[in-house]
Design a protein around this motif. Structure first.
Motif, PDB file in Angstrom:
ATOM      1  N   ARG A 193       0.826  -1.205   0.000  1.00 34.10           N
ATOM      2  CA  ARG A 193       0.000   0.000   0.000  1.00 34.10           C
ATOM      3  C   ARG A 193       0.862   1.258   0.000  1.00 34.10           C
ATOM      4  NH1 ARG A 193      -4.403  -0.386   4.616  1.00 34.10           N
ATOM      5  NH2 ARG A 193      -5.094   1.527   3.570  1.00 34.10           N
ATOM      6  N   HIS A 194       0.320   2.333  -0.552  1.00 36.66           N
ATOM      7  CA  HIS A 194       0.953   3.651  -0.544  1.00 36.66           C
ATOM      8  C   HIS A 194       0.007   4.589   0.189  1.00 36.66           C
ATOM      9  CE1 HIS A 194       4.109   2.528  -3.473  1.00 36.66           C
ATOM     10  NE2 HIS A 194       3.153   1.751  -3.964  1.00 36.66           N
ATOM     11  N   LEU A 195       0.428   5.047   1.357  1.00 31.28           N
ATOM     12  CA  LEU A 195      -0.436   5.844   2.216  1.00 31.28           C
ATOM     13  C   LEU A 195      -0.145   7.328   2.045  1.00 31.28           C
ATOM     14  CD1 LEU A 195      -0.073   3.735   5.490  1.00 31.28           C
ATOM     15  CD2 LEU A 195      -1.662   3.388   3.587  1.00 31.28           C
ATOM     16  N   ARG A 196      -1.190   8.111   2.091  1.00 26.48           N
ATOM     17  CA  ARG A 196      -0.995   9.554   2.079  1.00 26.48           C
ATOM     18  C   ARG A 196      -2.152  10.217   2.806  1.00 26.48           C
ATOM     19  NH1 ARG A 196      -2.383  11.718  -4.063  1.00 26.48           N
ATOM     20  NH2 ARG A 196      -4.511  10.930  -4.164  1.00 26.48           N
ATOM     21  N   THR A 197      -1.895  11.388   3.343  1.00 22.81           N
ATOM     22  CA  THR A 197      -2.925  12.162   4.011  1.00 22.81           C
ATOM     23  C   THR A 197      -3.878  12.752   2.976  1.00 22.81           C
ATOM     24  OG1 THR A 197      -1.354  12.753   5.745  1.00 22.81           O
ATOM     25  CG2 THR A 197      -3.320  14.109   5.570  1.00 22.81           C
ATOM     26  N   ARG A 198      -5.146  12.788   3.299  1.00 25.81           N
ATOM     27  CA  ARG A 198      -6.099  13.435   2.400  1.00 25.81           C
ATOM     28  C   ARG A 198      -5.686  14.883   2.175  1.00 25.81           C
ATOM     29  NH1 ARG A 198     -10.447  10.342   1.432  1.00 25.81           N
ATOM     30  NH2 ARG A 198     -11.171   8.847   2.996  1.00 25.81           N
ATOM     31  N   ASP A 259      -0.481  22.818  10.256  1.00 26.48           N
ATOM     32  CA  ASP A 259      -0.582  21.636  11.118  1.00 26.48           C
ATOM     33  C   ASP A 259      -2.012  21.421  11.591  1.00 26.48           C
ATOM     34  OD1 ASP A 259       2.121  21.014  10.919  1.00 26.48           O
ATOM     35  OD2 ASP A 259       2.659  22.316  12.594  1.00 26.48           O
ATOM     36  N   ASP A 260      -2.736  22.508  11.887  1.00 21.16           N
ATOM     37  CA  ASP A 260      -4.138  22.379  12.267  1.00 21.16           C
ATOM     38  C   ASP A 260      -4.949  21.732  11.139  1.00 21.16           C
ATOM     39  OD1 ASP A 260      -3.666  23.625  14.690  1.00 21.16           O
ATOM     40  OD2 ASP A 260      -4.340  25.598  14.012  1.00 21.16           O
ATOM     41  N   LEU A 261      -4.647  22.134   9.898  1.00 25.49           N
ATOM     42  CA  LEU A 261      -5.372  21.579   8.751  1.00 25.49           C
ATOM     43  C   LEU A 261      -5.089  20.094   8.600  1.00 25.49           C
ATOM     44  CD1 LEU A 261      -7.138  21.924   6.252  1.00 25.49           C
ATOM     45  CD2 LEU A 261      -5.100  22.665   4.997  1.00 25.49           C
ATOM     46  N   TRP A 262      -3.817  19.693   8.699  1.00 24.39           N
ATOM     47  CA  TRP A 262      -3.473  18.277   8.604  1.00 24.39           C
ATOM     48  C   TRP A 262      -4.154  17.469   9.709  1.00 24.39           C
ATOM     49  CZ3 TRP A 262       2.148  19.789   7.320  1.00 24.39           C
ATOM     50  CH2 TRP A 262       2.368  19.635   5.939  1.00 24.39           C
ATOM     51  N   LEU A 265      -7.815  16.964   8.891  1.00 25.87           N
ATOM     52  CA  LEU A 265      -8.017  15.976   7.831  1.00 25.87           C
ATOM     53  C   LEU A 265      -7.734  14.567   8.333  1.00 25.87           C
ATOM     54  CD1 LEU A 265      -6.489  17.881   4.778  1.00 25.87           C
ATOM     55  CD2 LEU A 265      -8.905  17.553   5.335  1.00 25.87           C
ATOM     56  N   ASP A 266      -6.723  14.428   9.206  1.00 31.35           N
ATOM     57  CA  ASP A 266      -6.447  13.123   9.809  1.00 31.35           C
ATOM     58  C   ASP A 266      -7.637  12.641  10.635  1.00 31.35           C
ATOM     59  OD1 ASP A 266      -3.979  12.788   8.707  1.00 31.35           O
ATOM     60  OD2 ASP A 266      -2.847  13.372  10.488  1.00 31.35           O
ATOM     61  N   PRO A 295      -7.743   7.466   0.329  1.00 32.18           N
ATOM     62  CA  PRO A 295      -6.483   8.194   0.442  1.00 32.18           C
ATOM     63  C   PRO A 295      -5.267   7.384   0.058  1.00 32.18           C
ATOM     64  CG  PRO A 295      -7.330   7.648   2.623  1.00 32.18           C
ATOM     65  CD  PRO A 295      -8.415   7.326   1.620  1.00 32.18           C
ATOM     66  N   ASP A 296      -5.384   6.049  -0.027  1.00 28.27           N
ATOM     67  CA  ASP A 296      -4.266   5.265  -0.532  1.00 28.27           C
ATOM     68  C   ASP A 296      -4.014   5.651  -1.982  1.00 28.27           C
ATOM     69  OD1 ASP A 296      -4.514   4.095   1.854  1.00 28.27           O
ATOM     70  OD2 ASP A 296      -4.757   2.054   1.137  1.00 28.27           O
ATOM     71  N   ASP A 297      -2.758   5.804  -2.335  1.00 26.06           N
ATOM     72  CA  ASP A 297      -2.406   6.215  -3.683  1.00 26.06           C
ATOM     73  C   ASP A 297      -1.535   5.137  -4.304  1.00 26.06           C
ATOM     74  OD1 ASP A 297      -0.330   8.885  -5.077  1.00 26.06           O
ATOM     75  OD2 ASP A 297      -1.671   7.466  -6.041  1.00 26.06           O
TER      76      ASP A 297
END
Length: 300
Positions: A193-198, A259-262, A265-266, A295-297
């Protein structure tokens, strides 16, 4: 047995277990890595320059590795490469705590290295390759040379307690702790899998500068992130967000920094949409931003 003799014995014991599983990453050993499963090597994402790289093993042999799974936001990747007789390291039962003795290993152009130290702090943070804040790192005092990031941090039994990431200076180094979160991420990467934050798909101007830009055009001061551009075809574009909007909240949580935005989204990682509140001029509006895909890419 004296204290020095005990330290020497513990270092040799840790080396005997962990050194055979420690590898060099890149033709010129720009980083290190660790065998965590048959034909699978774990290392830091910032060690990669492409989707393939050379891996050098304890016996001096080397092979070309290919990317299996990645999580660049958290600075970890898993490579596929024939690991031969190298025994994968065992994960420690619990993450390291302040005062614990630890041993850091790396494989450089000059051979393998092991140094001893102790955990000096937990809950530290650093910036990953994409600028994201990675929290929960372990700080330790085992000295490491350049080219050591991605190598293992182990206990006296040679069990993996962390993955070395960044030198802080003043004799300290950071490692990702081998906790449940890292193990779950690595399991996903081992599985391909390739994980990424939305991502919303916006380019932003952070708080203080955003406030100055709004003041220049006579708009009232407000905390938030100013949208400088919106990517075509992005979730933000589909929701109607536009250049000049000031994002002030996500799902009702104020966002005054990247950081608040991340973090927001998390928090919504298990949902397909978020509610984004923004000021357009002085008018507040809330739009639903929908993420069409997981969100997996698969393309990394």
């Amino acid at each position: 047995m004296s204290v020095l003799a005990e330290i020497a014995a513990a270092t040799r014991a840790a080396h005997a277990v962990a050194a055979p599983a420690t590898v060099a990453i890149g033709r010129h050993a720009r980083g290190a890595g660790v065998v965590i499963a048959p034909d699978r090597v774990l290392t830091s994402a910032h060690n990669l320059r492409d989707r393939t790289t050379q891996v050098t093993f304890a016996d001096g042999t080397h092979a070309q590795a290919s990317l299996v799974g990645s999580d660049a936001d958290h600075d970890v990747v898993v490579l596929e490469v024939p690991t031969g007789d190298a025994t994968p390291l065992t994960w420690a039962d619990t993450p390291p705590q302040p005062g614990d003795a630890v041993f850091a290993l790396a494989r450089t152009a000059g051979g393998d290295r092991i140094t001893a130290g102790s955990v000096s702090g937990v809950g530290r943070s650093f910036r990953g390759p994409r600028g994201r804040r990675v929290t929960g790192a372990v700080e330790h005092t085992a000295p490491l040379a350049r080219g050591s990031s991605g190598g293992p941090l182990v206990d006296a039994d040679g069990r993996l307690v962390g993955l070395n990431t960044h030198r802080l200076g003043d004799g300290f180094y950071l490692a990702l702790p081998a906790d449940d979160d890292l193990r779950a991420r690595v399991d996903a990467l081992v599985g391909g899998r390739h994980l990424r934050t939305r991502r919303l798909g916006i380019v932003i101007v952070p708080g203080p500068r955003a406030a100055r830009l709004r003041a220049r055009v006579g708009l009232p001061e407000a905390a938030g992130l100013l949208v400088r551009a919106v990517a075509e075809g992005s979730p933000a574009a589909a929701a109607g967000l536009d250049e000049g909007d000031l994002v002030t909240a996500v799902d009702g949580q104020p966002v005054a920094s990247v950081d608040d935005l991340w973090d927001a989204l998390d928090a919504a990682a298990d949902r397909t949409s978020v509610e984004v509140t923004a000021l357009r001029g002085a008018d507040e509006r809330t739009v639903t931003v929908t993420f069409a895909d997981d969100p997996d890419d698969a393309a990394g």
